[in-house]
Design a protein around this motif. Structure first.
Motif, PDB file in Angstrom:
ATOM      1  N   ARG A 220      42.910  44.098  51.229  1.00 23.43           N
ATOM      2  CA  ARG A 220      42.493  42.904  51.961  1.00 23.43           C
ATOM      3  C   ARG A 220      43.512  41.768  51.826  1.00 23.43           C
ATOM      4  NH1 ARG A 220      40.152  39.517  47.905  1.00 23.43           N
ATOM      5  NH2 ARG A 220      39.480  40.727  46.087  1.00 23.43           N
ATOM      6  N   GLN A 221      43.557  40.943  52.852  1.00 19.41           N
ATOM      7  CA  GLN A 221      44.460  39.799  52.876  1.00 19.41           C
ATOM      8  C   GLN A 221      43.694  38.476  52.837  1.00 19.41           C
ATOM      9  OE1 GLN A 221      47.894  40.135  52.788  1.00 19.41           O
ATOM     10  NE2 GLN A 221      47.319  42.290  52.451  1.00 19.41           N
ATOM     11  N   THR A 222      42.371  38.551  52.716  1.00 20.19           N
ATOM     12  CA  THR A 222      41.545  37.349  52.664  1.00 20.19           C
ATOM     13  C   THR A 222      40.595  37.427  51.477  1.00 20.19           C
ATOM     14  OG1 THR A 222      39.883  38.368  54.123  1.00 20.19           O
ATOM     15  CG2 THR A 222      41.607  37.040  55.170  1.00 20.19           C
ATOM     16  N   GLN A 223      40.090  36.260  51.070  1.00 18.08           N
ATOM     17  CA  GLN A 223      39.118  36.206  49.989  1.00 18.08           C
ATOM     18  C   GLN A 223      37.757  36.694  50.502  1.00 18.08           C
ATOM     19  OE1 GLN A 223      39.523  35.882  46.889  1.00 18.08           O
ATOM     20  NE2 GLN A 223      37.380  35.850  46.290  1.00 18.08           N
ATOM     21  N   VAL A 224      37.028  37.371  49.655  1.00 18.40           N
ATOM     22  CA  VAL A 224      35.706  37.875  50.033  1.00 18.40           C
ATOM     23  C   VAL A 224      34.664  37.416  49.011  1.00 18.40           C
ATOM     24  CG1 VAL A 224      36.560  39.905  51.261  1.00 18.40           C
ATOM     25  CG2 VAL A 224      36.126  40.048  48.800  1.00 18.40           C
ATOM     26  N   TYR A 231      29.212  37.141  41.309  1.00 18.38           N
ATOM     27  CA  TYR A 231      30.580  37.525  40.953  1.00 18.38           C
ATOM     28  C   TYR A 231      31.544  37.231  42.095  1.00 18.38           C
ATOM     29  CZ  TYR A 231      34.688  40.374  40.097  1.00 18.38           C
ATOM     30  OH  TYR A 231      35.990  40.794  39.957  1.00 18.38           O
ATOM     31  N   MET A 232      32.704  36.660  41.771  1.00 20.52           N
ATOM     32  CA  MET A 232      33.730  36.375  42.763  1.00 20.52           C
ATOM     33  C   MET A 232      34.940  37.285  42.531  1.00 20.52           C
ATOM     34  SD  MET A 232      34.641  34.574  45.409  1.00 20.52           S
ATOM     35  CE  MET A 232      33.546  33.155  45.409  1.00 20.52           C
ATOM     36  N   PRO A 233      35.241  38.186  43.466  1.00 19.55           N
ATOM     37  CA  PRO A 233      36.401  39.082  43.314  1.00 19.55           C
ATOM     38  C   PRO A 233      37.712  38.297  43.261  1.00 19.55           C
ATOM     39  CG  PRO A 233      34.915  39.856  45.035  1.00 19.55           C
ATOM     40  CD  PRO A 233      34.482  38.470  44.683  1.00 19.55           C
ATOM     41  N   PRO A 234      38.773  38.918  42.753  1.00 19.63           N
ATOM     42  CA  PRO A 234      40.061  38.233  42.645  1.00 19.63           C
ATOM     43  C   PRO A 234      40.624  37.825  44.009  1.00 19.63           C
ATOM     44  CG  PRO A 234      40.297  40.576  42.176  1.00 19.63           C
ATOM     45  CD  PRO A 234      38.829  40.293  42.234  1.00 19.63           C
ATOM     46  N   GLN A 235      41.454  36.801  43.991  1.00 19.36           N
ATOM     47  CA  GLN A 235      42.120  36.340  45.208  1.00 19.36           C
ATOM     48  C   GLN A 235      42.985  37.464  45.787  1.00 19.36           C
ATOM     49  OE1 GLN A 235      41.912  33.366  46.800  1.00 19.36           O
ATOM     50  NE2 GLN A 235      40.393  32.584  45.350  1.00 19.36           N
ATOM     51  N   PRO A 236      43.181  37.477  47.110  1.00 16.26           N
ATOM     52  CA  PRO A 236      43.910  38.586  47.745  1.00 16.26           C
ATOM     53  C   PRO A 236      45.331  38.795  47.216  1.00 16.26           C
ATOM     54  CG  PRO A 236      43.546  36.761  49.285  1.00 16.26           C
ATOM     55  CD  PRO A 236      42.668  36.509  48.108  1.00 16.26           C
ATOM     56  N   PHE A 237      46.009  37.721  46.813  1.00 14.20           N
ATOM     57  CA  PHE A 237      47.379  37.884  46.328  1.00 14.20           C
ATOM     58  C   PHE A 237      47.431  38.586  44.967  1.00 14.20           C
ATOM     59  CE2 PHE A 237      46.096  33.788  44.563  1.00 14.20           C
ATOM     60  CZ  PHE A 237      46.598  33.835  43.271  1.00 14.20           C
TER      61      PHE A 237
END
Length: 349
Positions: A220-224, A231-237
């Motif tokens: 993915r290239q965007t935040q989800v 829970y917040m998954p890691p940033q796309p970078f």
């Protein structure tokens, strides 16, 4: 090790320049690895093993041997020191085993008993039984994600090629794609292919094929955000590096953990990274079952009913937000125990 690397590269028909490009390092380093004047890092060993199709354990042992010899040389106390190191490493392995809770250890022991019964049954696969269980797996895995096809409708879509009135095209594709993804992981097992980045991307590509073609098989290239979870998954970078660490963890631990624990850990770790815009759940469950099938177990099928789904989600969130994986590991182990018991009952064992 240098001979191992050079022979493997030549067998793959690759030039040092090509290997360097694929690993994103200087070409001169590859040459130095092969002539022994420079040692790769452990991360580079993982990547070289995957790229050149060398058994990771074989390459890592060769790397460690050279690293140890380089450090201790011909010192007169080297052998005594090595005996002490061996003892300490063994103690660390025992610590890993003891770190499992009594409840989890008990279920794993019960699973081992069921597995031993399965191992005694010659060629336990039956096409009709296998097809029925795989159909159930496709139905339940998709149901977890909100697919409304019934088990019968899933069968008609996959095996009869029928279109179900009132059901979306996406739901039809989810059934077909998941069925093909199961066939793909079985193909990987037949070919004795190791789990690596390309295989995970290929599994995901099958899951989203025709549904989100621009995202299929791509990080993915965007935040989800995960619906219903804090829970917040890691940033796309960060995803690419997180996935690199994921495979390093797998290679490092695949021979140290009980296969059930290994499979569950990979399942949870992949979901925690959440590397894809969609299809993370189905992909992670397929990766888990790839590991189980590779080790001679049966597919563990997490049901899509409300009660089971909530236990699944809650145990996962606890692992992700409280760094406590006990409930999740127990949940997966219990599911595999039930799957094994059911299979043995079906085949009359």
């Amino acid at each position: 090790m240098k001979t191992l690397l050079k022979n493997a590269r030549e067998q793959k028909g690759l030039k040092t320049r090509e290997v360097a490009q694929l690993l994103r390092i200087d070409q001169a380093l590859i040459s130095k690895f092969e002539n022994g004047s420079r040692k790769p890092t452990k991360d580079q060993v993982v990547k070289l093993a995957s790229l050149l199709a060398i058994d990771y354990e074989t390459l890592l042992v060769a790397w460690l041997k050279e690293k140890i010899l380089n450090e201790i040389g011909q010192d007169e106390f080297a052998l005594k020191a090595m005996d002490m190191v061996r003892e300490e490493i063994q103690n660390n392995y025992n610590t890993i085993k003891k770190s499992l809770s009594k409840n989890l250890t008990s279920i794993l022991d019960e699973i081992d008993i069921l597995k031993s019964k399965l191992d005694k049954f010659p060629k336990f696969d039956s096409d009709r039984i296998t097809q029925a269980l795989e159909l159930e797996y496709t139905f339940e895995s998709n149901r977890i994600e909100g697919n409304t096809l019934t088990l019968l409708e899933t069968d008609l879509v996959i095996n009869e090629g029928l279109t179900i009135s009132g059901k979306s095209m996406r739901e039809h594709l989810e059934a077909i794609n998941h069925h093909e993804a199961i066939a793909y992981i079985k193909h990987l097992i037949d070919k004795n292919n190791a789990l690596n980045e390309q295989e995970v991307l290929s599994i995901h590509n099958l899951i989203l094929r025709g549904i989100k073609p621009n995202d299929a098989g791509r990080y993915r290239q965007t935040q989800v955000m995960i619906k219903g979870s804090s829970y917040m998954p890691p940033q796309p970078f960060l995803v690419s590096k997180e996935m690199e660490d994921f495979f390093i963890w797998y290679e490092t631990n695949k021979n140290n953990l009980h296969p059930i624990v290994l499979a569950a850990e990979l399942h949870e770790r992949l979901l925690t990274i959440h590397p894809f815009i969609d299809g993370n759940g189905r992909t992670s469950r397929l990766v888990m079952n790839l590991i189980l099938l590779q080790n001679g177990y049966v597919i563990t099928n997490i049901k899509g009913d409300y009660e089971t789904r909530m236990r699944y989600y809650n145990s996962l969130e606890t692992a992700q937000t409280k760094n406590n994986k006990e409930d999740f590991l127990l949940f997966i182990a219990q599911n595999e125990k039930e799957s094994l018991a059911r299979y043995l009952e079906i085949i009359g064992q």
